[in-house]
Enzyme design. Structure first.
Site, PDB file in Angstrom:
ATOM      1  CB  CYS A  30      24.460  55.552  85.293  1.00 35.22           C
ATOM      2  SG  CYS A  30      24.831  55.787  87.005  1.00 35.22           S
ATOM      3  CB  CYS A  33      24.839  58.753  86.185  1.00 34.20           C
ATOM      4  SG  CYS A  33      26.243  57.472  86.395  1.00 34.20           S
TER       5      CYS A  33
END
Length: 105
Positions: A30, A33
């Site tokens: 991600c 993230c």
């Protein structure tokens, strides 16, 4: 520094914590993230009275399901064994810091 939590230690580490806890649900693939991780590391060094943890959303499907994580990064603040606030997605450091401060008490 954020400490990893998982399905097996979440209750003991997060739900029984004596201070407010921020949990970052994330995944290695991600992009947002990975952008958020250093921001949370900085905040964990700067902010007293809040514990910072992270949980790999894919490796801990039981936790992800229990807390309804469908998008990541997903940040939760837990107080007294229950979630009291949630936000999703990358946000600038000052925004996250303000969100934590407004939900820690």
């Amino acid at each position: 520094m954020a400490i990893a939590v998982n399905d097996s230690n979440f209750e003991e580490v997060v739900l029984k914590a004596e201070v407010p806890v921020l949990v970052d649900f994330w995944a290695a693939w991600c992009g947002p993230c990975n952008m958020l991780a250093p921001v949370l590391e900085e905040l964990s060094d700067e902010m007293d009275g809040v514990a910072f943890f992270n949980a790999d959303a894919e490796a801990n499907m039981e936790l992800s399901s229990k807390y309804g994580v469908t998008s990541i990064p997903a940040l939760f603040i837990f107080r007294d064994g229950r979630p009291v606030a949630q936000t999703v997605g990358f946000q600038p450091k000052e925004v996250i810091k303000g969100w934590i401060e407004s939900n820690r008490n």
